[in-house]
Design a protein around this motif. Sequence first.
Motif, PDB file in Angstrom:
ATOM      1  N   TYR A  51      33.411  41.248  42.629  1.00  0.00           N
ATOM      2  CA  TYR A  51      33.869  41.920  41.455  1.00  0.00           C
ATOM      3  C   TYR A  51      34.954  42.830  41.419  1.00  0.00           C
ATOM      4  O   TYR A  51      35.342  43.011  42.678  1.00  0.00           O
ATOM      5  CB  TYR A  51      32.658  42.603  40.828  1.00  0.00           C
ATOM      6  N   ASN A  52      35.719  42.878  40.643  1.00  0.00           N
ATOM      7  CA  ASN A  52      37.078  43.888  40.294  1.00  0.00           C
ATOM      8  C   ASN A  52      36.474  45.424  40.233  1.00  0.00           C
ATOM      9  O   ASN A  52      37.193  46.118  40.727  1.00  0.00           O
ATOM     10  CB  ASN A  52      37.886  43.384  39.473  1.00  0.00           C
ATOM     11  N   VAL A  53      35.453  45.516  39.453  1.00  0.00           N
ATOM     12  CA  VAL A  53      35.219  46.847  39.128  1.00  0.00           C
ATOM     13  C   VAL A  53      33.648  46.766  38.719  1.00  0.00           C
ATOM     14  O   VAL A  53      32.955  45.851  38.554  1.00  0.00           O
ATOM     15  CB  VAL A  53      35.945  47.366  37.610  1.00  0.00           C
ATOM     16  N   LEU A  54      33.065  48.129  39.192  1.00  0.00           N
ATOM     17  CA  LEU A  54      31.550  48.336  38.784  1.00  0.00           C
ATOM     18  C   LEU A  54      31.676  49.651  37.960  1.00  0.00           C
ATOM     19  O   LEU A  54      32.271  50.393  38.128  1.00  0.00           O
ATOM     20  CB  LEU A  54      30.835  48.525  40.143  1.00  0.00           C
ATOM     21  N   LEU A  55      31.061  49.480  36.787  1.00  0.00           N
ATOM     22  CA  LEU A  55      30.739  50.452  35.619  1.00  0.00           C
ATOM     23  C   LEU A  55      29.304  50.803  35.897  1.00  0.00           C
ATOM     24  O   LEU A  55      28.392  50.343  35.435  1.00  0.00           O
ATOM     25  CB  LEU A  55      31.247  50.016  34.430  1.00  0.00           C
ATOM     26  N   GLY A  56      29.317  52.229  36.299  1.00  0.00           N
ATOM     27  CA  GLY A  56      27.958  52.828  36.069  1.00  0.00           C
ATOM     28  C   GLY A  56      27.596  53.833  35.166  1.00  0.00           C
ATOM     29  O   GLY A  56      28.205  53.676  34.116  1.00  0.00           O
ATOM     30  N   ARG A  57      26.495  54.375  35.293  1.00  0.00           N
ATOM     31  CA  ARG A  57      25.883  55.335  34.108  1.00  0.00           C
ATOM     32  C   ARG A  57      27.180  56.418  33.608  1.00  0.00           C
ATOM     33  O   ARG A  57      26.973  56.598  32.344  1.00  0.00           O
ATOM     34  CB  ARG A  57      24.755  56.081  34.638  1.00  0.00           C
ATOM     35  N   PRO A  58      27.805  57.017  34.671  1.00  0.00           N
ATOM     36  CA  PRO A  58      28.802  57.883  34.013  1.00  0.00           C
ATOM     37  C   PRO A  58      29.728  57.289  32.718  1.00  0.00           C
ATOM     38  O   PRO A  58      29.855  57.995  31.771  1.00  0.00           O
ATOM     39  CB  PRO A  58      29.507  58.244  35.057  1.00  0.00           C
ATOM     40  N   ILE A  74      40.407  57.964  41.121  1.00  0.00           N
ATOM     41  CA  ILE A  74      41.323  58.068  40.354  1.00  0.00           C
ATOM     42  C   ILE A  74      40.854  58.075  38.782  1.00  0.00           C
ATOM     43  O   ILE A  74      39.917  57.443  38.662  1.00  0.00           O
ATOM     44  CB  ILE A  74      42.334  56.966  40.655  1.00  0.00           C
ATOM     45  N   ASP A  75      41.677  58.949  37.834  1.00  0.00           N
ATOM     46  CA  ASP A  75      41.148  58.642  36.575  1.00  0.00           C
ATOM     47  C   ASP A  75      42.003  57.900  35.745  1.00  0.00           C
ATOM     48  O   ASP A  75      43.385  57.961  36.039  1.00  0.00           O
ATOM     49  CB  ASP A  75      41.294  60.179  36.139  1.00  0.00           C
ATOM     50  N   LEU A  76      41.659  56.936  35.197  1.00  0.00           N
ATOM     51  CA  LEU A  76      42.051  55.910  34.492  1.00  0.00           C
ATOM     52  C   LEU A  76      41.386  55.618  32.983  1.00  0.00           C
ATOM     53  O   LEU A  76      40.585  55.551  32.848  1.00  0.00           O
ATOM     54  CB  LEU A  76      41.982  54.579  35.188  1.00  0.00           C
ATOM     55  N   TYR A  77      42.563  55.617  32.080  1.00  0.00           N
ATOM     56  CA  TYR A  77      41.852  55.334  30.548  1.00  0.00           C
ATOM     57  C   TYR A  77      41.632  53.826  30.572  1.00  0.00           C
ATOM     58  O   TYR A  77      42.532  52.838  31.257  1.00  0.00           O
ATOM     59  CB  TYR A  77      43.169  55.600  29.643  1.00  0.00           C
ATOM     60  N   THR A  78      40.449  53.565  30.195  1.00  0.00           N
ATOM     61  CA  THR A  78      39.858  52.165  30.286  1.00  0.00           C
ATOM     62  C   THR A  78      39.445  51.761  28.744  1.00  0.00           C
ATOM     63  O   THR A  78      38.839  52.520  28.081  1.00  0.00           O
ATOM     64  CB  THR A  78      38.508  52.070  31.294  1.00  0.00           C
ATOM     65  N   ALA A 127      44.376  43.118  31.483  1.00  0.00           N
ATOM     66  CA  ALA A 127      42.869  42.740  31.250  1.00  0.00           C
ATOM     67  C   ALA A 127      42.195  42.325  32.451  1.00  0.00           C
ATOM     68  O   ALA A 127      42.723  41.329  33.002  1.00  0.00           O
ATOM     69  CB  ALA A 127      42.815  41.401  30.312  1.00  0.00           C
ATOM     70  N   VAL A 128      41.160  43.157  32.966  1.00  0.00           N
ATOM     71  CA  VAL A 128      40.642  42.846  34.163  1.00  0.00           C
ATOM     72  C   VAL A 128      39.244  42.045  34.113  1.00  0.00           C
ATOM     73  O   VAL A 128      38.397  42.785  33.277  1.00  0.00           O
ATOM     74  CB  VAL A 128      40.454  44.326  34.619  1.00  0.00           C
ATOM     75  N   LYS A 129      38.933  40.961  34.586  1.00  0.00           N
ATOM     76  CA  LYS A 129      37.895  40.247  34.333  1.00  0.00           C
ATOM     77  C   LYS A 129      36.788  40.618  35.515  1.00  0.00           C
ATOM     78  O   LYS A 129      37.147  41.377  36.536  1.00  0.00           O
ATOM     79  CB  LYS A 129      38.058  38.650  34.543  1.00  0.00           C
ATOM     80  N   LYS A 130      35.611  40.249  35.548  1.00  0.00           N
ATOM     81  CA  LYS A 130      34.899  40.325  36.466  1.00  0.00           C
ATOM     82  C   LYS A 130      34.494  41.782  36.945  1.00  0.00           C
ATOM     83  O   LYS A 130      34.564  42.325  37.860  1.00  0.00           O
ATOM     84  CB  LYS A 130      35.318  39.547  37.888  1.00  0.00           C
ATOM     85  N   VAL A 131      34.032  42.624  35.721  1.00  0.00           N
ATOM     86  CA  VAL A 131      33.695  43.910  35.714  1.00  0.00           C
ATOM     87  C   VAL A 131      32.337  43.717  35.541  1.00  0.00           C
ATOM     88  O   VAL A 131      31.686  43.204  34.517  1.00  0.00           O
ATOM     89  CB  VAL A 131      34.186  44.367  34.646  1.00  0.00           C
ATOM     90  N   LEU A 132      31.580  44.191  36.508  1.00  0.00           N
ATOM     91  CA  LEU A 132      29.801  44.342  36.517  1.00  0.00           C
ATOM     92  C   LEU A 132      29.376  45.630  35.992  1.00  0.00           C
ATOM     93  O   LEU A 132      29.866  46.811  36.216  1.00  0.00           O
ATOM     94  CB  LEU A 132      29.504  44.379  37.896  1.00  0.00           C
ATOM     95  N   VAL A 133      28.515  45.470  34.930  1.00  0.00           N
ATOM     96  CA  VAL A 133      28.125  46.508  34.236  1.00  0.00           C
ATOM     97  C   VAL A 133      26.616  46.733  34.951  1.00  0.00           C
ATOM     98  O   VAL A 133      25.613  46.309  34.983  1.00  0.00           O
ATOM     99  CB  VAL A 133      27.759  46.430  32.688  1.00  0.00           C
ATOM    100  N   ASP A 134      26.480  47.722  35.684  1.00  0.00           N
ATOM    101  CA  ASP A 134      25.337  48.291  36.553  1.00  0.00           C
ATOM    102  C   ASP A 134      24.716  49.564  36.121  1.00  0.00           C
ATOM    103  O   ASP A 134      25.290  50.824  36.562  1.00  0.00           O
ATOM    104  CB  ASP A 134      25.980  48.414  38.000  1.00  0.00           C
ATOM    105  N   GLN A 135      23.735  49.638  35.094  1.00  0.00           N
ATOM    106  CA  GLN A 135      23.147  50.827  34.837  1.00  0.00           C
ATOM    107  C   GLN A 135      22.555  51.472  36.142  1.00  0.00           C
ATOM    108  O   GLN A 135      22.070  52.698  35.516  1.00  0.00           O
ATOM    109  CB  GLN A 135      22.025  50.373  33.576  1.00  0.00           C
ATOM    110  N   ILE A 183      31.698  41.758  32.073  1.00  0.00           N
ATOM    111  CA  ILE A 183      32.634  41.674  31.128  1.00  0.00           C
ATOM    112  C   ILE A 183      34.014  41.780  31.497  1.00  0.00           C
ATOM    113  O   ILE A 183      34.395  41.767  32.774  1.00  0.00           O
ATOM    114  CB  ILE A 183      32.180  42.819  30.186  1.00  0.00           C
ATOM    115  N   THR A 184      34.847  41.846  30.504  1.00  0.00           N
ATOM    116  CA  THR A 184      36.381  42.168  30.763  1.00  0.00           C
ATOM    117  C   THR A 184      36.774  43.524  29.929  1.00  0.00           C
ATOM    118  O   THR A 184      36.208  44.025  29.000  1.00  0.00           O
ATOM    119  CB  THR A 184      37.186  41.222  30.242  1.00  0.00           C
ATOM    120  N   VAL A 185      37.660  44.396  30.725  1.00  0.00           N
ATOM    121  CA  VAL A 185      38.120  45.648  30.135  1.00  0.00           C
ATOM    122  C   VAL A 185      39.804  45.600  30.261  1.00  0.00           C
ATOM    123  O   VAL A 185      40.179  44.727  31.012  1.00  0.00           O
ATOM    124  CB  VAL A 185      37.524  46.733  30.962  1.00  0.00           C
ATOM    125  N   GLU A 186      40.266  46.435  29.820  1.00  0.00           N
ATOM    126  CA  GLU A 186      41.749  46.702  30.099  1.00  0.00           C
ATOM    127  C   GLU A 186      42.068  47.805  30.678  1.00  0.00           C
ATOM    128  O   GLU A 186      41.494  49.054  30.165  1.00  0.00           O
ATOM    129  CB  GLU A 186      42.484  46.672  28.725  1.00  0.00           C
TER     130      GLU A 186
END
Length: 223
Positions: free
Chosen positions: A111-118, A83-87, A32-40, A24-27
């Motif tokens: 990827y640019n970012v990996l989003l995990g369970r937290p 680092i703590d970042l508002y996303t 706008a940061v693309k190539k964000v992997l959602v990894d449950q 997905i894309t997040v900000e």
Amino acid sequence: MPPIIFKDDDFHGHDHQQDDPMVITVEIKNYAVKKVLVDQGSYVDILYWATYQKLQLLDTAMVPYDEPIYGFSGEQVSTHGYIDLYTVFREGTQTKTIPIRFLIVDAPTSYNVLLGRPSLNTLGAVVSIPHLAMKFPSPSGDILTVHCDQRLARECYMASLRPQLPIQQTNHIKRPPDSDIALSSEDLDPRVGRDVRLEPVEETSPLELPNGHSINLGTVFEF
């Protein structure tokens, strides 16, 4: 809050015959940061070092955490800190913003970012891989939907299958239309090697999360 359900028209990809990852894309910081992997399957949120630099974040903004982590075959992966970042997660004009504590990892990846369970739990997200969509409640109680970019998902996957070839492509970090922050020139981001997914094996040290909880972050990891 309305129930979260998925329908056929939630699929916005081009190929229904798919087993694609959720990308997905997040900000972040008005980019706008693309190539964000959602990894449950990941218990930590990761911001890759190359992305950190392209976001023009100062080294002083991170909390040092420099213990290296190791793969199953002994590969060493460097960490720089966290680092703590508002996303911001966006559907059209509606958004939801959450704080995410990112571990900053220096590793070859598509990827640019990996989003995990937290972060997914904080967002209240429900992911449907058959629909390549993720839904979550907005601050007003509406249900927002973020769709996977199927083309980019496949591009990232194919890149990870060719570790022997250097891959040069844009970093996919852009300025949102309503942002007044100037964007630096678009860089080429060479990515070499295979994507890594970090799982704890032995030694751990605590990492505090913005919601008051903590996780035990492994200093030895398995790929």
